[in-house]
Design a protein around this motif. Structure first.
Motif, PDB file in Angstrom:
ATOM      1  N   MET A  99       0.833  -1.179  -0.072  1.00 48.98           N
ATOM      2  CA  MET A  99      -0.137   0.235   0.037  1.00 48.98           C
ATOM      3  C   MET A  99       0.732   1.295   0.113  1.00 48.98           C
ATOM      4  N   ALA A 100       1.453   1.412  -1.147  1.00 49.56           N
ATOM      5  CA  ALA A 100       2.414   2.478  -1.406  1.00 49.56           C
ATOM      6  C   ALA A 100       2.252   3.235  -2.540  1.00 49.56           C
ATOM      7  N   GLY A 101       2.632   4.569  -2.852  1.00 53.42           N
ATOM      8  CA  GLY A 101       2.665   4.983  -4.030  1.00 53.42           C
ATOM      9  C   GLY A 101       1.659   6.142  -4.227  1.00 53.42           C
ATOM     10  N   PRO A 102       1.362   6.650  -5.401  1.00 53.17           N
ATOM     11  CA  PRO A 102       0.114   7.761  -5.509  1.00 53.17           C
ATOM     12  C   PRO A 102      -1.011   7.285  -5.133  1.00 53.17           C
ATOM     13  N   VAL A 103      -1.406   5.907  -5.654  1.00 46.26           N
ATOM     14  CA  VAL A 103      -2.746   5.496  -5.452  1.00 46.26           C
ATOM     15  C   VAL A 103      -3.026   4.656  -4.196  1.00 46.26           C
ATOM     16  N   LEU A 104      -2.253   3.608  -4.161  1.00 47.37           N
ATOM     17  CA  LEU A 104      -2.336   2.692  -2.940  1.00 47.37           C
ATOM     18  C   LEU A 104      -2.077   3.333  -1.666  1.00 47.37           C
ATOM     19  N   GLY A 105      -0.967   4.327  -1.700  1.00 43.82           N
ATOM     20  CA  GLY A 105      -0.438   5.102  -0.701  1.00 43.82           C
ATOM     21  C   GLY A 105      -1.817   5.863  -0.037  1.00 43.82           C
ATOM     22  N   ALA A 106      -2.503   6.708  -1.069  1.00 43.60           N
ATOM     23  CA  ALA A 106      -3.764   7.409  -0.545  1.00 43.60           C
ATOM     24  C   ALA A 106      -4.690   6.631  -0.164  1.00 43.60           C
ATOM     25  N   VAL A 107      -5.041   5.366  -0.495  1.00 40.33           N
ATOM     26  CA  VAL A 107      -5.797   4.480   0.202  1.00 40.33           C
ATOM     27  C   VAL A 107      -5.532   4.184   1.655  1.00 40.33           C
ATOM     28  N   ARG A 108      -3.780   3.982   1.633  1.00 43.70           N
ATOM     29  CA  ARG A 108      -3.373   3.576   3.042  1.00 43.70           C
ATOM     30  C   ARG A 108      -3.868   4.681   4.086  1.00 43.70           C
ATOM     31  N   ASP A 109      -3.392   5.829   3.617  1.00 44.28           N
ATOM     32  CA  ASP A 109      -3.479   7.132   4.460  1.00 44.28           C
ATOM     33  C   ASP A 109      -4.733   7.329   5.022  1.00 44.28           C
ATOM     34  N   ARG A 110      -6.061   7.126   3.693  1.00 42.47           N
ATOM     35  CA  ARG A 110      -7.354   7.437   4.135  1.00 42.47           C
ATOM     36  C   ARG A 110      -7.856   6.203   5.290  1.00 42.47           C
ATOM     37  N   LEU A 111      -7.285   4.758   5.067  1.00 43.55           N
ATOM     38  CA  LEU A 111      -7.781   3.795   6.074  1.00 43.55           C
ATOM     39  C   LEU A 111      -7.097   4.157   7.314  1.00 43.55           C
ATOM     40  N   LEU A 112      -5.888   4.423   7.490  1.00 45.60           N
ATOM     41  CA  LEU A 112      -5.414   4.576   8.632  1.00 45.60           C
ATOM     42  C   LEU A 112      -5.886   5.865   9.548  1.00 45.60           C
ATOM     43  N   ALA A 113      -6.572   6.792   8.893  1.00 45.09           N
ATOM     44  CA  ALA A 113      -7.042   8.056   9.530  1.00 45.09           C
ATOM     45  C   ALA A 113      -8.492   7.549  10.154  1.00 45.09           C
ATOM     46  N   GLU A 114      -9.004   6.184   9.894  1.00 44.58           N
ATOM     47  CA  GLU A 114     -10.176   5.903  10.443  1.00 44.58           C
ATOM     48  C   GLU A 114      -9.932   5.450  11.959  1.00 44.58           C
ATOM     49  N   PRO A 115     -11.000   5.606  12.883  1.00 47.67           N
ATOM     50  CA  PRO A 115     -10.815   5.203  14.044  1.00 47.67           C
ATOM     51  C   PRO A 115     -10.093   3.857  14.224  1.00 47.67           C
ATOM     52  N   ALA A 116      -9.221   3.475  15.036  1.00 49.13           N
ATOM     53  CA  ALA A 116      -8.500   2.257  15.288  1.00 49.13           C
ATOM     54  C   ALA A 116      -8.179   1.917  16.749  1.00 49.13           C
ATOM     55  N   LEU A 117      -8.103   0.904  17.139  1.00 46.40           N
ATOM     56  CA  LEU A 117      -7.358   0.230  18.399  1.00 46.40           C
ATOM     57  C   LEU A 117      -6.181  -0.210  18.171  1.00 46.40           C
ATOM     58  N   ASP A 118      -5.282  -0.088  18.895  1.00 40.87           N
ATOM     59  CA  ASP A 118      -3.845  -0.644  19.183  1.00 40.87           C
ATOM     60  C   ASP A 118      -3.956  -1.948  19.675  1.00 40.87           C
ATOM     61  N   ALA A 119      -2.705  -2.931  19.513  1.00 36.17           N
ATOM     62  CA  ALA A 119      -2.777  -4.409  20.060  1.00 36.17           C
ATOM     63  C   ALA A 119      -2.847  -4.158  21.685  1.00 36.17           C
ATOM     64  N   ASP A 120      -2.423  -3.329  22.324  1.00 31.14           N
ATOM     65  CA  ASP A 120      -2.332  -3.245  23.662  1.00 31.14           C
ATOM     66  C   ASP A 120      -3.874  -2.772  24.288  1.00 31.14           C
ATOM     67  N   THR A 121      -4.411  -1.810  23.680  1.00 32.96           N
ATOM     68  CA  THR A 121      -5.911  -1.578  23.975  1.00 32.96           C
ATOM     69  C   THR A 121      -6.657  -2.712  24.092  1.00 32.96           C
ATOM     70  N   VAL A 122      -6.537  -3.647  22.981  1.00 34.84           N
ATOM     71  CA  VAL A 122      -7.130  -4.665  22.866  1.00 34.84           C
ATOM     72  C   VAL A 122      -7.044  -5.355  23.970  1.00 34.84           C
ATOM     73  N   ARG A 123      -5.865  -5.851  24.109  1.00 34.02           N
ATOM     74  CA  ARG A 123      -5.608  -6.631  25.109  1.00 34.02           C
ATOM     75  C   ARG A 123      -6.032  -6.194  26.486  1.00 34.02           C
ATOM     76  N   ARG A 124      -5.888  -4.952  26.735  1.00 26.14           N
ATOM     77  CA  ARG A 124      -6.241  -4.366  28.295  1.00 26.14           C
ATOM     78  C   ARG A 124      -7.747  -4.651  28.217  1.00 26.14           C
ATOM     79  N   ALA A 125      -8.553  -4.627  27.132  1.00 34.60           N
ATOM     80  CA  ALA A 125      -9.884  -4.857  27.155  1.00 34.60           C
ATOM     81  C   ALA A 125     -10.452  -6.343  27.250  1.00 34.60           C
ATOM     82  N   GLY A 126      -9.604  -7.189  27.346  1.00 33.54           N
ATOM     83  CA  GLY A 126      -9.906  -8.407  27.282  1.00 33.54           C
ATOM     84  C   GLY A 126      -9.915  -9.126  26.206  1.00 33.54           C
ATOM     85  N   GLY A 127      -9.459  -8.664  24.981  1.00 35.32           N
ATOM     86  CA  GLY A 127      -9.476  -9.156  23.617  1.00 35.32           C
ATOM     87  C   GLY A 127      -7.987  -9.760  23.254  1.00 35.32           C
TER      88      GLY A 127
END
Length: 215
Positions: A99-127
């Motif tokens: 997911m790099a470059g002028p097309v896929l990089g833009a998709v990557r940036d858009r998806l990473l801008a969405e709300p997300a949980l990191d691995a530690d947060t999921v673990r702390r919540a019991g997942g």
């Protein structure tokens, strides 16, 4: 020569250049790019790391990155080559996806801008952030991120999400699966993720199967 321009150029031509790197040079380049993405280094330190990475590429590929081989580039880390940035080289070399470059990089940036949980947060919540059927994306610095729409309460995943992710093959193509969930869908007249918890949630598995079977 701006070293960031060297890295951006290498990213743009990575498919052709990667097989020409010796294993030890590839390992050194990966280590340098990894250090560049860590939160600690300041701008000067990142520039020094970029300079060393550019030297590795020039030593391995003098016909491409030797003296006089690249046109002069403006200073600074934001220089691009054919739409690729220096950061894209780290994505291609370290993150295990394309997911790099002028097309896929833009998709990557858009998806990473969405709300997300990191691995530690999921673990702390019991997942379990590595549970089968969950979408896991690599963010800046290789940080593991799980799009938040997958969870109904805390770290409890929606059963529909797990079903649909299995249909979409999210374990093998997490970016494609995330794009399906978060992009507008003409069949549903909405982004699929917005239908979780609504009466239209039951339409999601069939819509995903229609996509896969129609390919």
């Amino acid at each position: 020569m701006n070293p960031y321009a060297v890295l951006a150029s290498a990213a743009a031509e990575w498919d052709a250049l990667e097989p020409r790197l010796a294993p030890d040079a590839r390992a050194e380049l990966a280590a340098l790019l990894g250090r560049m993405r860590e939160p600690g280094p300041g701008a000067a330190d990142r520039a020094a790391l970029a300079g060393r990475a550019a030297e590795v590429l020039a030593a391995q590929l003098p016909d491409r990155f030797g003296p006089g081989r690249l046109a002069p580039a403006p200073p600074g880390p934001d220089v691009t080559h054919l739409g690729f940035r220096a950061d894209d080289l780290a994505v291609l070399l370290l993150d295990g996806h394309r997911m790099a470059g002028p097309v896929l990089g833009a998709v990557r940036d858009r998806l990473l801008a969405e709300p997300a949980l990191d691995a530690d947060t999921v673990r702390r919540a019991g997942g379990d952030p590595y549970a089968a059927g969950l979408i896991r994306l690599r963010g800046a610095g290789g940080r593991l991120l799980l799009p938040a729409f997958q969870f109904s309460e805390g770290a409890l995943p929606w059963l529909t999400v797990l079903e649909v992710n299995a249909v979409l093959g999210a374990d093998g193509d997490p970016w494609g699966a995330a794009d399906w969930w978060l992009g507008e869908n003409a069949w549903l007249a909405a982004a699929p993720a917005r239908l979780l918890g609504t009466a239209d949630e039951r339409r999601l598995p069939a819509t995903a199967r229609h996509l896969i079977e129609g390919e």
